[in-house]
Design a protein around this motif. Structure first.
Motif, PDB file in Angstrom:
ATOM      1  N   ARG A 101      67.548 -45.492  -0.732  1.00  0.00           N
ATOM      2  CA  ARG A 101      66.611 -45.174  -1.813  1.00  0.00           C
ATOM      3  C   ARG A 101      67.285 -45.311  -3.174  1.00  0.00           C
ATOM      4  O   ARG A 101      66.697 -45.858  -4.115  1.00  0.00           O
ATOM      5  N   SER A 102      68.515 -44.817  -3.291  1.00  0.00           N
ATOM      6  CA  SER A 102      69.216 -44.901  -4.577  1.00  0.00           C
ATOM      7  C   SER A 102      69.451 -46.349  -4.987  1.00  0.00           C
ATOM      8  O   SER A 102      69.339 -46.702  -6.160  1.00  0.00           O
ATOM      9  N   ARG A 103      69.781 -47.214  -4.033  1.00  0.00           N
ATOM     10  CA  ARG A 103      69.957 -48.639  -4.328  1.00  0.00           C
ATOM     11  C   ARG A 103      68.649 -49.243  -4.823  1.00  0.00           C
ATOM     12  O   ARG A 103      68.629 -50.024  -5.780  1.00  0.00           O
ATOM     13  N   MET A 104      67.550 -48.878  -4.176  1.00  0.00           N
ATOM     14  CA  MET A 104      66.249 -49.402  -4.598  1.00  0.00           C
ATOM     15  C   MET A 104      65.872 -48.887  -5.987  1.00  0.00           C
ATOM     16  O   MET A 104      65.311 -49.627  -6.805  1.00  0.00           O
ATOM     17  N   VAL A 105      66.184 -47.632  -6.259  1.00  0.00           N
ATOM     18  CA  VAL A 105      65.859 -47.045  -7.569  1.00  0.00           C
ATOM     19  C   VAL A 105      66.519 -47.831  -8.692  1.00  0.00           C
ATOM     20  O   VAL A 105      65.865 -48.214  -9.670  1.00  0.00           O
ATOM     21  N   ILE A 106      67.818 -48.091  -8.584  1.00  0.00           N
ATOM     22  CA  ILE A 106      68.488 -48.792  -9.678  1.00  0.00           C
ATOM     23  C   ILE A 106      68.069 -50.257  -9.736  1.00  0.00           C
ATOM     24  O   ILE A 106      68.042 -50.858 -10.821  1.00  0.00           O
ATOM     25  N   PHE A 107      67.719 -50.845  -8.597  1.00  0.00           N
ATOM     26  CA  PHE A 107      67.243 -52.228  -8.590  1.00  0.00           C
ATOM     27  C   PHE A 107      65.928 -52.335  -9.353  1.00  0.00           C
ATOM     28  O   PHE A 107      65.739 -53.251 -10.170  1.00  0.00           O
ATOM     29  N   VAL A 108      65.018 -51.397  -9.118  1.00  0.00           N
ATOM     30  CA  VAL A 108      63.721 -51.409  -9.795  1.00  0.00           C
ATOM     31  C   VAL A 108      63.884 -51.070 -11.278  1.00  0.00           C
ATOM     32  O   VAL A 108      63.256 -51.703 -12.141  1.00  0.00           O
ATOM     33  N   ILE A 109      64.716 -50.080 -11.600  1.00  0.00           N
ATOM     34  CA  ILE A 109      64.922 -49.722 -13.008  1.00  0.00           C
ATOM     35  C   ILE A 109      65.482 -50.900 -13.791  1.00  0.00           C
ATOM     36  O   ILE A 109      65.032 -51.210 -14.909  1.00  0.00           O
ATOM     37  N   ALA A 110      66.475 -51.598 -13.217  1.00  0.00           N
ATOM     38  CA  ALA A 110      67.052 -52.764 -13.886  1.00  0.00           C
ATOM     39  C   ALA A 110      65.988 -53.839 -14.108  1.00  0.00           C
ATOM     40  O   ALA A 110      65.970 -54.513 -15.151  1.00  0.00           O
ATOM     41  N   SER A 111      65.085 -54.010 -13.156  1.00  0.00           N
ATOM     42  CA  SER A 111      64.026 -55.012 -13.302  1.00  0.00           C
ATOM     43  C   SER A 111      63.034 -54.605 -14.395  1.00  0.00           C
ATOM     44  O   SER A 111      62.536 -55.458 -15.138  1.00  0.00           O
ATOM     45  N   LEU A 112      62.748 -53.306 -14.512  1.00  0.00           N
ATOM     46  CA  LEU A 112      61.811 -52.838 -15.542  1.00  0.00           C
ATOM     47  C   LEU A 112      62.389 -53.006 -16.941  1.00  0.00           C
ATOM     48  O   LEU A 112      61.674 -53.352 -17.884  1.00  0.00           O
TER      49      LEU A 112
END
Length: 604
Positions: A213-224
């Motif tokens: 989940r933490s990996r997905m969180v930073i991946f999505v934040i970086a994309s935003l």
């Protein structure tokens, strides 16, 4: 006394300089600053993703393109389907749409890409980055490789931002919001979980962190962040084509993050500034020296990256802060621990003698090697059980089976009456089991209190948005107060704000015990906790373990120091070559011929 540049001081200085910039700089310089701001937003996302989280991505330019094309299409198309056309898409509405489209795309891409590891992960980001780039260029709706214009400017309270100096403040407002949000996130419960991704995933899972989940969180934040940059870019340019969203820009964004300091949020701005300014200069200077043919700035940047990786692997930001401190030293802010907050709720420990752990016939094979062979043991509340044996006997392997770090080949493990065989370490940690490791697993650049606070991860519930906007401060105070309490409990109160990597090995092992205790366990697994400790420190550790046992906590201990073990534990299980060769009271085990043979070569 140690000094470092305070983020608050930096923020104030930056805001003042940005406020004055349009009043004193030429339009050309304002344009350069606008591009620096746009690039900085993408680089900040890469600091979070790559520098902090350890996930290398070459595809961020494609997310910039998703934000740009979403707003370009919605604000210019006259033949949208009815369910889209009725909204009358303004740039601000299209920003929301772009964030939704980009966030959803990042989530779907992340479901596949983030399963990869090693060199496969960056190769995966290159693949989808190229795919999206060619998608932008081949779809007729998006204008193909030629692109299209007519994109309206952003309006703020009816005032249209048509010129570079007009959109300047909006761009840098977004940059400052990105900096503040990212710094807030990293300084939180969620942030500690994110910072544990790089080099501490096994430990983090054992403390209850959902690392996927933490990996997905930073991946999505970086994309935003990349999407917002694309939105600003396209309304500043009023034109869009695929060229700025190719893989070459993805590499350049990553270069900015690395050059500035991949682990430092402020370094992203430094990296974006250096690359943007150098690019402008080199495009003028190098053709005059070498002629018009060839992209000599690319060659220069390649050589510069190699030099930076050799001489300043931490990037330019640590160097700049070190130099600045000599001229304008700023006292570092030390976190204050609020001792008056309401303590975290604690689990009720089982009654003394109640069965906590029951491992039956546990076997673990690694190919032809049997590390554990039909091993059985049990631990009861209020009991200290030692698991001992020569090096290579399989003790740590058994620890991994019990705590969920590894899965037994066969056998059954029951914890608190529930079958936990094959469950993840995160699930088992939530039930009340915590552990330390044979090879210390601390995050060396984080302070002792931050390392220990990771142990309290499951005792908090505030999420990413709460952390980003400081809505989690009350819970954060309670988590840190609990961490401070456990640090003082193990006798390391004087080292609370010291970097964990600067401690001696024995002290680091004690920090691991404090971290395990912060999770509020009923069963504690300690893997060689006394290794590296001096005599007095071992005495203090033994006293702590006796106190925990008296409170009703069960302790499973692996240790090589027999004097320490035999004067402390209630029962002993002895392993050799993956099998149990003896079990009983300490004085009984010491007389067992099988044990004497294993340790001393014979009864004689």
């Amino acid at each position: 006394m140690k000094f470092e540049l305070s983020p608050k001081v930096l923020m104030i200085v930056l805001v003042v300089l940005l406020a004055l910039a349009p009043l004193v700089l030429k339009p050309y310089h304002i344009t350069v600053l606008n591009y620096i701001g746009l690039y900085s937003m993408v680089a900040i996302g890469l600091v979070l993703l790559t520098g902090v989280g350890g996930l290398t991505s070459f595809g961020q330019a494609a997310f910039v393109g998703l934000g740009a094309y979403t707003t370009a299409v919605l604000t210019t198309a006259s033949d949208l389907p009815g369910w889209l056309a009725w909204m009358g898409w303004s740039p601000w509405l299209s920003l929301v749409a772009g964030l939704i489209v980009t966030g959803t795309s990042a989530y779907l891409i992340g479901l596949v890409t983030l399963r990869l590891s090693g060199h496969f992960l960056p190769l995966g980001t290159i693949a989808w980055g190229i795919s999206l780039y060619f998608l932008f260029g081949t779809m007729g709706l998006l204008g193909g490789h030629t692109g299209f214009g007519g994109i309206p400017p952003i309006a703020v309270f009816g005032y249209e931002l048509r010129q570079g100096h007009q959109i300047f403040y909006l761009i840098w407002l977004f940059v400052l919001l990105a900096v503040i949000t990212t710094l807030n996130l990293l300084d939180s419960r969620e942030g500690r979980a994110i910072r544990a991704l790089k080099g501490g995933m096994i430990m983090a899972e054992a403390m209850g962190v959902n690392t996927a989940r933490s990996r997905m969180v930073i991946f999505v934040i970086a994309s935003l962040l990349a999407c917002a940059s694309g939105w600003l870019y396209v309304h500043m340019q009023r034109f869009v084509n695929p060229t700025p969203f190719g893989i070459h820009m993805g590499i350049e964004y990553l270069f900015m993050a690395v050059l500035g300091g991949a682990a430092h949020v402020w370094g992203a701005i430094i990296g974006a500034t250096v690359i943007t300014v150098l690019k402008q200069w080199l495009q003028d200077i190098l053709p005059a020296i070498f002629g018009q043919a060839g992209n000599f700035e690319v060659i220069f940047f390649g050589a510069l990256l190699v030099l930076i990786l050799h001489r300043a692997r931490g990037g330019l930001w640590p160097i700049l802060t070190s130099l600045t401190q000599r001229v304008v030293p700023v006292r570092a802010e030390q976190r204050q621990i609020d001792r008056n907050v309401e303590p975290l709720p604690s689990r009720e420990l089982p009654s003394k003698g109640e069965l906590l752990l029951d491992a039956r016939e546990v076997t673990r094979r690694f190919g032809g090697l049997i590390a554990c062979n039909r091993l059985s043991l049990e631990v009861r509340a209020g009991e200290i059980l030692a698991l001992i044996g020569p090096n290579g006997a399989g003790k740590s392997t058994m620890f991994n089976q019990v705590s969920g770090v590894d899965v037994p080949t066969s056998g059954k493990i029951t914890f608190l009456g529930k079958d936990v065989t094959g469950k993840t370490s995160r699930e088992i940690a939530r039930m009340g089991m915590s552990r330390t490791f044979q090879h210390v697993k601390l995050l060396p650049t984080m302070s002792v209190i931050e390392n220990v606070a990771i142990g309290a991860h499951l005792r908090g519930n505030r999420g990413v948005l709460s952390a980003a906007w400081r809505l989690d401060r009350q819970e954060e105070k309670r988590l840190l107060a609990e961490a401070a309490k456990q640090i003082e409990r193990v006798g390391l109160g004087d080292y609370m704000f010291v970097e964990a990597g600067s401690l001696a090995l024995g002290q680091q092992r004690i920090v691991e015990i404090a971290r395990a205790l912060t999770s509020d366990p009923c069963l504690l697994l300690l893997d060689e906790p006394a290794a590296g400790l001096r005599y007095k420190e071992k005495q203090a550790l033994a006293e702590l373990m006796r106190k925990l046992s008296a409170e009703g906590m069960g302790i499973l201990l692996v240790e090589h120091d027999m004097d320490f073990v035999m004067g402390l534990v209630d029962r002993v299980v002895v392993m050799e070559f993956g099998e149990k060769i003896s079990e009983g009271l300490p004085e009984e085990v010491q007389k067992d011929p099988a044990v004497l043979q294993a340790y001393l070569g014979g009864v004689e």
